[in-house]
Scaffold this motif. Structure first.
Motif, PDB file in Angstrom:
ATOM      1  N   ALA A 215      19.267  -7.673  45.142  1.00  0.00           N
ATOM      2  CA  ALA A 215      18.695  -6.463  45.811  1.00  0.00           C
ATOM      3  C   ALA A 215      18.128  -5.445  45.136  1.00  0.00           C
ATOM      4  O   ALA A 215      17.090  -4.886  45.446  1.00  0.00           O
ATOM      5  CB  ALA A 215      19.957  -5.793  46.591  1.00  0.00           C
ATOM      6  N   GLU A 216      18.492  -5.154  43.780  1.00  0.00           N
ATOM      7  CA  GLU A 216      17.624  -4.020  42.725  1.00  0.00           C
ATOM      8  C   GLU A 216      16.218  -4.574  42.800  1.00  0.00           C
ATOM      9  O   GLU A 216      15.523  -3.842  42.445  1.00  0.00           O
ATOM     10  CB  GLU A 216      18.630  -4.030  41.778  1.00  0.00           C
ATOM     11  CG  GLU A 216      19.904  -3.203  41.793  1.00  0.00           C
ATOM     12  CD  GLU A 216      20.725  -2.913  40.663  1.00  0.00           C
ATOM     13  OE1 GLU A 216      20.169  -3.543  39.708  1.00  0.00           O
ATOM     14  OE2 GLU A 216      21.533  -2.104  40.628  1.00  0.00           O
ATOM     15  N   ARG A 217      16.007  -5.731  42.528  1.00  0.00           N
ATOM     16  CA  ARG A 217      14.770  -6.231  42.294  1.00  0.00           C
ATOM     17  C   ARG A 217      14.207  -6.766  43.334  1.00  0.00           C
ATOM     18  O   ARG A 217      12.767  -7.379  43.526  1.00  0.00           O
ATOM     19  CB  ARG A 217      14.848  -7.729  41.171  1.00  0.00           C
ATOM     20  CG  ARG A 217      15.302  -8.911  41.751  1.00  0.00           C
ATOM     21  CD  ARG A 217      14.989  -9.825  40.773  1.00  0.00           C
ATOM     22  NE  ARG A 217      15.382 -11.133  41.408  1.00  0.00           N
ATOM     23  CZ  ARG A 217      16.647 -11.796  41.477  1.00  0.00           C
ATOM     24  NH1 ARG A 217      17.540 -11.099  41.105  1.00  0.00           N
ATOM     25  NH2 ARG A 217      16.829 -12.981  42.120  1.00  0.00           N
ATOM     26  N   ASP A 218      14.578  -6.350  44.690  1.00  0.00           N
ATOM     27  CA  ASP A 218      13.980  -6.656  46.021  1.00  0.00           C
ATOM     28  C   ASP A 218      13.620  -8.128  45.987  1.00  0.00           C
ATOM     29  O   ASP A 218      12.500  -8.394  46.852  1.00  0.00           O
ATOM     30  CB  ASP A 218      12.738  -5.881  46.127  1.00  0.00           C
ATOM     31  CG  ASP A 218      12.159  -5.720  47.524  1.00  0.00           C
ATOM     32  OD1 ASP A 218      13.098  -5.940  48.488  1.00  0.00           O
ATOM     33  OD2 ASP A 218      11.160  -5.207  47.888  1.00  0.00           O
ATOM     34  N   ALA A 219      14.624  -8.967  45.968  1.00  0.00           N
ATOM     35  CA  ALA A 219      14.124 -10.261  46.171  1.00  0.00           C
ATOM     36  C   ALA A 219      14.367 -10.730  47.319  1.00  0.00           C
ATOM     37  O   ALA A 219      15.021 -10.003  48.262  1.00  0.00           O
ATOM     38  CB  ALA A 219      15.168 -11.087  45.120  1.00  0.00           C
ATOM     39  N   GLN A 220      13.782 -11.898  47.796  1.00  0.00           N
ATOM     40  CA  GLN A 220      14.010 -12.337  49.253  1.00  0.00           C
ATOM     41  C   GLN A 220      15.111 -13.362  49.067  1.00  0.00           C
ATOM     42  O   GLN A 220      15.823 -13.254  50.381  1.00  0.00           O
ATOM     43  CB  GLN A 220      12.783 -13.273  49.466  1.00  0.00           C
ATOM     44  CG  GLN A 220      11.556 -12.458  49.514  1.00  0.00           C
ATOM     45  CD  GLN A 220      11.363 -11.408  50.650  1.00  0.00           C
ATOM     46  OE1 GLN A 220      11.802 -11.623  51.615  1.00  0.00           O
ATOM     47  NE2 GLN A 220      11.000 -10.269  50.306  1.00  0.00           N
ATOM     48  N   VAL A 221      15.704 -13.773  48.238  1.00  0.00           N
ATOM     49  CA  VAL A 221      16.829 -14.590  48.232  1.00  0.00           C
ATOM     50  C   VAL A 221      17.667 -14.421  46.989  1.00  0.00           C
ATOM     51  O   VAL A 221      17.210 -13.967  46.014  1.00  0.00           O
ATOM     52  CB  VAL A 221      16.427 -16.265  48.356  1.00  0.00           C
ATOM     53  CG1 VAL A 221      15.811 -16.327  49.650  1.00  0.00           C
ATOM     54  CG2 VAL A 221      15.746 -16.559  47.008  1.00  0.00           C
ATOM     55  N   LEU A 222      18.975 -14.726  46.861  1.00  0.00           N
ATOM     56  CA  LEU A 222      19.880 -14.551  45.828  1.00  0.00           C
ATOM     57  C   LEU A 222      19.681 -15.849  45.208  1.00  0.00           C
ATOM     58  O   LEU A 222      19.969 -16.938  46.084  1.00  0.00           O
ATOM     59  CB  LEU A 222      21.132 -14.441  46.371  1.00  0.00           C
ATOM     60  CG  LEU A 222      22.202 -14.186  45.343  1.00  0.00           C
ATOM     61  CD1 LEU A 222      23.374 -13.177  45.971  1.00  0.00           C
ATOM     62  CD2 LEU A 222      23.092 -15.568  44.639  1.00  0.00           C
ATOM     63  N   THR A 223      19.413 -16.141  43.718  1.00  0.00           N
ATOM     64  CA  THR A 223      19.289 -17.133  43.390  1.00  0.00           C
ATOM     65  C   THR A 223      20.289 -17.726  42.473  1.00  0.00           C
ATOM     66  O   THR A 223      21.320 -17.086  42.302  1.00  0.00           O
ATOM     67  CB  THR A 223      17.983 -17.024  42.292  1.00  0.00           C
ATOM     68  OG1 THR A 223      18.494 -16.443  41.200  1.00  0.00           O
ATOM     69  CG2 THR A 223      16.940 -16.628  42.840  1.00  0.00           C
ATOM     70  N   ARG A 224      20.414 -19.039  42.126  1.00  0.00           N
ATOM     71  CA  ARG A 224      21.540 -19.710  41.414  1.00  0.00           C
ATOM     72  C   ARG A 224      21.476 -19.105  39.987  1.00  0.00           C
ATOM     73  O   ARG A 224      22.442 -19.029  39.508  1.00  0.00           O
ATOM     74  CB  ARG A 224      21.129 -21.249  41.248  1.00  0.00           C
ATOM     75  CG  ARG A 224      19.958 -21.642  40.748  1.00  0.00           C
ATOM     76  CD  ARG A 224      19.629 -23.038  40.492  1.00  0.00           C
ATOM     77  NE  ARG A 224      19.634 -23.678  41.836  1.00  0.00           N
ATOM     78  CZ  ARG A 224      18.502 -23.939  42.547  1.00  0.00           C
ATOM     79  NH1 ARG A 224      17.443 -23.427  41.990  1.00  0.00           N
ATOM     80  NH2 ARG A 224      18.336 -24.278  43.615  1.00  0.00           N
ATOM     81  N   GLU A 225      20.476 -18.470  39.548  1.00  0.00           N
ATOM     82  CA  GLU A 225      20.426 -17.815  38.144  1.00  0.00           C
ATOM     83  C   GLU A 225      21.046 -16.443  38.374  1.00  0.00           C
ATOM     84  O   GLU A 225      21.838 -16.137  37.378  1.00  0.00           O
ATOM     85  CB  GLU A 225      18.776 -17.605  37.604  1.00  0.00           C
ATOM     86  CG  GLU A 225      18.957 -17.193  36.309  1.00  0.00           C
ATOM     87  CD  GLU A 225      19.633 -17.988  35.173  1.00  0.00           C
ATOM     88  OE1 GLU A 225      20.478 -17.377  34.351  1.00  0.00           O
ATOM     89  OE2 GLU A 225      19.657 -19.206  35.363  1.00  0.00           O
ATOM     90  N   ASP A 226      20.982 -15.775  39.469  1.00  0.00           N
ATOM     91  CA  ASP A 226      21.677 -14.660  39.660  1.00  0.00           C
ATOM     92  C   ASP A 226      23.223 -14.744  39.511  1.00  0.00           C
ATOM     93  O   ASP A 226      23.880 -14.073  38.803  1.00  0.00           O
ATOM     94  CB  ASP A 226      21.526 -14.138  41.099  1.00  0.00           C
ATOM     95  CG  ASP A 226      20.081 -13.373  41.232  1.00  0.00           C
ATOM     96  OD1 ASP A 226      19.701 -12.912  40.468  1.00  0.00           O
ATOM     97  OD2 ASP A 226      19.421 -13.652  42.178  1.00  0.00           O
ATOM     98  N   LEU A 227      23.628 -15.878  40.205  1.00  0.00           N
ATOM     99  CA  LEU A 227      25.176 -16.200  40.111  1.00  0.00           C
ATOM    100  C   LEU A 227      25.672 -16.755  38.656  1.00  0.00           C
ATOM    101  O   LEU A 227      26.630 -16.387  38.305  1.00  0.00           O
ATOM    102  CB  LEU A 227      25.225 -17.302  41.144  1.00  0.00           C
ATOM    103  CG  LEU A 227      25.254 -16.766  42.448  1.00  0.00           C
ATOM    104  CD1 LEU A 227      25.401 -17.990  43.523  1.00  0.00           C
ATOM    105  CD2 LEU A 227      26.561 -15.950  42.998  1.00  0.00           C
ATOM    106  N   ARG A 228      24.729 -17.528  37.999  1.00  0.00           N
ATOM    107  CA  ARG A 228      25.256 -18.162  36.720  1.00  0.00           C
ATOM    108  C   ARG A 228      25.203 -16.981  35.570  1.00  0.00           C
ATOM    109  O   ARG A 228      25.980 -17.167  35.043  1.00  0.00           O
ATOM    110  CB  ARG A 228      24.188 -19.284  36.280  1.00  0.00           C
ATOM    111  CG  ARG A 228      24.368 -20.522  37.408  1.00  0.00           C
ATOM    112  CD  ARG A 228      22.977 -21.580  36.757  1.00  0.00           C
ATOM    113  NE  ARG A 228      23.304 -22.663  37.724  1.00  0.00           N
ATOM    114  CZ  ARG A 228      22.306 -23.398  37.736  1.00  0.00           C
ATOM    115  NH1 ARG A 228      21.137 -23.219  37.375  1.00  0.00           N
ATOM    116  NH2 ARG A 228      22.553 -24.582  38.550  1.00  0.00           N
TER     117      ARG A 228
END
Length: 231
Positions: A215-228
């Motif tokens: 959300a802070e980078r205004d992404a369209q999707v949550l990525t696998r890298e965000d979780l990892r």
């Protein structure tokens, strides 16, 4: 946690919800109290709420700190007040978290007031025809007074442990199913393997932190890298 759910279904829900000829034949009585124990964040409170939901009974939730008081005799009165309030219902479920703070062992070093609180609480739990089911939770079952765990009281004890790999994957799927992600099937399995030793609460927190990053980078999707990054 299929084994745990099956045990609770057999020993708690079935005796409390069914007029069962087999149970009547052998004089099987439903429990007055059950104890859930295990590490923090493993879902003990969630289990208690789910049991109340399955039973369809009103649900009272409090911690031992809500009952204990530094004033003499006040804790004992709070115990009695709790069960008076429970008596207003035909049936109800009482959940008490951190029960070890309320029912710690009564050794000679403890204040007499504490022994009175333990005695008063256990007297209510001895009710022969209660309208309540007391579910208690603790991270330190070893601290409980031995009298609390004898037959007819918290004699049914269930360990709510850390989730295994299959459970961790299921938790991830539940927490992520309403969020936009780029995860594929293999990513769920990989993340489940990488989160060994995590509690359910840890996994929920990991997803929430990763969602905040996206959300802070205004992404369209949550990525696998965000979780990892949050494992």
């Amino acid at each position: 946690m299929d084994d745990l759910k099956a045990n609770i279904e057999r020993s708690v829900l079935r005796p409390l919800t069914r007029i069962d000829d087999a149970y009547k034949r052998f004089n099987i009585s439903p429990p007055n109290g059950i104890l859930l124990h295990g590490p923090p964040g493993t879902g003990k409170t969630h289990f208690a709420r789910a049991i109340a939901g399955e039973l369809g009974h009103p649900y009272l939730e409090l911690s031992a700190g809500d009952i204990k008081s530094r004033w003499i005799n006040e804790s004992t009165e709070k115990v009695n007040q709790l069960f008076r309030e429970a008596a207003q219902f035909d049936r109800c479920v009482i959940f008490i978290d951190e029960i070890d703070a309320l029912l710690a062992g009564r050794d000679s070093d403890l204040h007499r007031e504490h022994a009175q609180v333990v005695n008063e609480f256990l007297a209510h739990l001895d009710d022969e025809d209660p309208n309540f089911l007391v579910i208690a939770a603790t991270n330190r079952v070893d601290l409980l007074d031995e009298a609390a765990t004898r037959r007819g009281r918290f004699d049914q004890q269930y360990e709510v442990g850390l989730p295994d790999e299959a459970a961790r994957e299921a938790i991830l799927r539940v927490r992520l199913r309403e969020l936009p992600t780029d995860l594929d099937e293999g990513d769920y399995a990989t993340l489940a393997a990488q989160t060994e030793g995590h509690s359910a609460a840890d996994i929920v927190g990991m997803v929430e932190d990763a969602a905040m990053d996206a959300a802070e980078r205004d992404a369209q999707v949550l990525t696998r890298e965000d979780l990892r990054k949050r494992v």
